[in-house]
Enzyme design. Sequence first.
Site, PDB file in Angstrom:
ATOM      1  N   HIS A  76       0.865  -1.187   0.000  1.00 41.46           N
ATOM      2  CA  HIS A  76       0.000   0.000   0.000  1.00 41.46           C
ATOM      3  C   HIS A  76       0.897   1.231   0.000  1.00 41.46           C
ATOM      4  CE1 HIS A  76       1.102   0.074   4.206  1.00 41.46           C
ATOM      5  NE2 HIS A  76       0.532  -1.094   4.417  1.00 41.46           N
ATOM      6  N   LEU A 102      -2.261   3.070   7.581  1.00 43.11           N
ATOM      7  CA  LEU A 102      -2.346   2.077   6.512  1.00 43.11           C
ATOM      8  C   LEU A 102      -1.739   0.763   6.989  1.00 43.11           C
ATOM      9  CD1 LEU A 102      -1.467   3.918   3.162  1.00 43.11           C
ATOM     10  CD2 LEU A 102      -3.621   3.770   4.397  1.00 43.11           C
ATOM     11  N   GLY A 140       8.824   0.838   8.302  1.00 44.03           N
ATOM     12  CA  GLY A 140       7.807   1.795   8.721  1.00 44.03           C
ATOM     13  C   GLY A 140       7.768   1.943  10.238  1.00 44.03           C
ATOM     14  N   HIS A 182       4.081   1.284   2.072  1.00 44.11           N
ATOM     15  CA  HIS A 182       5.253   0.596   1.504  1.00 44.11           C
ATOM     16  C   HIS A 182       5.908   1.446   0.416  1.00 44.11           C
ATOM     17  CE1 HIS A 182       2.850  -3.033   2.873  1.00 44.11           C
ATOM     18  NE2 HIS A 182       4.015  -3.262   3.439  1.00 44.11           N
TER      19      HIS A 182
END
Length: 288
Positions: A35, A190, A153, A38
Site C-alpha cells: 500500500h 495504513l 515503517g 510501503h
Amino acid sequence: MSTTLVRADSRADLVSALAAHGGRVGFVPTMGALHDGHLALIHRARAEVGTSGAVVVSIFVNPTQFAPGEDLDRYPRTLEADLAACAEAGADIVFTPAVAEMYPAGLDGGVTVDPGALGSVLEGSSRPTHFRGVLTVVAKLFGLVRPDVAVFGQKDYQQLALIRRMAAELCLGVEVVGVETVREPDGLALSSRNRFLDADQRREAVVLSRALFAAREDAARGAAAALGAARAQLRTSHVVDLDYLEITGTDLGPAPQSGEARMLVAARVGSTRLIDNIALTLGTQGEN
Ligand code: PAF
C-alpha cells in the site's frame, strides 16, 4: 517513476541481479499486499541510495512470525499488483523467495535470533514467538541482500526498534531507517490487514488513531492526562477490543517523567488485530 524491474525468485538470481548494479543498496523488506505506506519506504530507499544505487524490495510472507492460529493462511497475497507497484515506485529488484529458499533447513530447529527482553513486552506479550520470527527472517534477508541501508515503517515501532538493535548489536553493517506512518485521510494507519475490516469495523477502527491524536493533544499535561484522553476515545467504541495502550520512552523503555515519549496501542477489531503508535511530548505531570 517506472523502471525495468528485475524479479529474482532464488538466492542465485538475487546475487546476479545485485551484481548487475553498482552503487549503494537500499532495501525494503515486506510481506507484500503493498500500500502507500510501503511505497513511501521504496521512495525513501531511493532517496538514500540515489539513482546510481539499487533499490531492492523483498516480498515474503514469513511463516515463522505467525503463531499457530494467527492469520498466516489468510494473509493477503497480491503478487501481480505488488510487482506493478514496485515498478511504478522505481524499485530495481524484487526478491520473491519461496519458503524453502528462505528456510532450506526447514521451519523448525534451525538457528534463530533471540530478540531479548524487548521481544516479550507489548506485541511480544500477546505474540511471544513473533519477534524471533521477524528478526530471524530479517537477518537472513540482510545476509542475502547485503544492503547499505534498510527502510522500515514506524507503524511497527517495536519491530523497528528491535531491528535497529539487532543491526547494531550483531554488527550487521546496515543502517536502519524508520519512516513516518502513512495514514488514511481520517487518520487510520495504513496496514495490509485493513482490507479484512468490513464497513462497520472500518468506521470503528479509526478510534485507534483518534485515541493517539487525543493523547498527543493532552500530553503537555503529563502521561496520566494523555492516557486518560486516549482511553476516553477508546471507550466510545464497542467494536474495538483493546489489547494494550501504553506510554514508553522513545526506546520502548520506561516512560520519562517529561519530554519525548511514545504511545503504543493494539486492539482487535472483529478478527483483525491492528496496531498503531505516535510520538508524544510529555509535559510535567498534572500541569494545567
Ligand atoms: O513488517 C513486515 O512486513 C515484516 O514483519 C517483515 C519486516 C518484512 C519481516 O517479515
